[in-house]
Design a protein around this motif. Sequence first.
Motif, PDB file in Angstrom:
ATOM      1  N   ASP A 307      57.658  54.045  17.298  1.00 38.44           N
ATOM      2  CA  ASP A 307      57.141  53.608  15.755  1.00 38.44           C
ATOM      3  C   ASP A 307      57.441  52.206  15.602  1.00 38.44           C
ATOM      4  OD1 ASP A 307      56.786  53.231  13.157  1.00 38.44           O
ATOM      5  OD2 ASP A 307      57.860  55.196  12.783  1.00 38.44           O
ATOM      6  N   ALA A 310      58.902  51.087  12.133  1.00 40.59           N
ATOM      7  CA  ALA A 310      60.182  51.365  11.869  1.00 40.59           C
ATOM      8  C   ALA A 310      61.327  50.529  12.745  1.00 40.59           C
ATOM      9  CB  ALA A 310      60.561  52.903  12.374  1.00 40.59           C
ATOM     10  N   ASP A 313      61.520  47.114  11.468  1.00 39.74           N
ATOM     11  CA  ASP A 313      62.234  47.006  10.076  1.00 39.74           C
ATOM     12  C   ASP A 313      63.780  47.198  10.322  1.00 39.74           C
ATOM     13  OD1 ASP A 313      60.117  46.900   8.427  1.00 39.74           O
ATOM     14  OD2 ASP A 313      59.935  48.869   8.109  1.00 39.74           O
TER      15      ASP A 313
END
Length: 357
Positions: A307, A310, A313
């Motif tokens: 991901d 994700a 981040d």
Amino acid sequence: MEPRDLSDHTEYVAGQGIEEVARELGRDPSELVKLASNENPFGPSPKAVDAIRESAPGVHHYPKSAHTDLTEAIAAKWAVDSSQIWLSPGGDGALDYLARAMLEPGDTVLVPDPGFAYYEMSARFHHGTVNRYSIVEATDFALTPETVLDSYQGERIVYLTSPHNPLGGQFTIEAVREIAAATDDETLVIVDEAYGEFAEGESARTLLDQRTDIAVLRTFSKAYGLAGLRLGYTIVPSPWADAYARVNTPFGVSSIACMAGQAALEDDEHVERTVETVKWAREYMRSEIEAPVHESHGNFVMVEVGDGTAVADAMRDRGVIIRDLSSFGLPAHVRITAGTNSETKQAVRELNEVLES
Ligand SMILES: *Cc1c(COP(=O)(O)O)cnc(C)c1O
């Protein structure tokens, strides 16, 4: 009143800047490491910085001789006639000049998918219609003549990125030659070598002695560390090189950019140090990151993380800004720019921790 119908025009999504992220996280910019925009971790050449200072008092003049001098220096570097060097505001400006020179309203262009967003934006601004060729994971993102030619339908411009951003792979010179030979005489093949300094092997410049349907794009934004100045150029075949005078924006490249570019060109030490560090960082990331890292010929690597948003981040929260590739249509991947040795090590350490948790 309204602007023209821009509904099929997309916005360019740039990597996040340090100040922007620092503000969001409430942290000091100096604590953050930015590896999201393929910038030079050593900054500009010190010689370019001196040239910028020295040229400041002369900026009331239009950039005429500075433009000529830089054009001549680049032409000498590539052993072409000065008329074949089209200076532009960044490589992006070079794409605009080529689109202006080539496209009639309704002409089609063929762009890579995934690929650099500005090809398609520039073609649309110039009233072109965009078709795509897919570079697919099933073939490990292979860049072969078939990758392009299977989708080719007589488009006026075909864009090749070599080394490719963000995939990292490259077209061989033989592949470029094959694509140019297989496409129509009136199809221009643009070989975008924004990352050319980091690649082994020859530039597509070598094909310009035999062919009139290839243009090679280069930039001072990456290896030369002058992204903020906006300086790039295209090497074009001599038969139509004179079109520049009819399509360029008068004085589109500033005198400061020209002087800095010339100083940077002469600073071999800075470029060599940059390229060496990038090569080390690519290998280090490939061997140390605990996830699949694609082979790269640029100053970045693409990593398959599951991901991408994700992971990007989580990295950002740890102070390392990397590029989430969902805007490129690669939601499972991130791109990490080669930093200094310590920045690269920090990025790898943090990424491995994020991947583990
Ligand atoms: C960075 C880049 C460019 C050119 O960027 P400029 O800053 O406008 O010179 C062109 N093509 C690709 C693929 C790039 O990544």
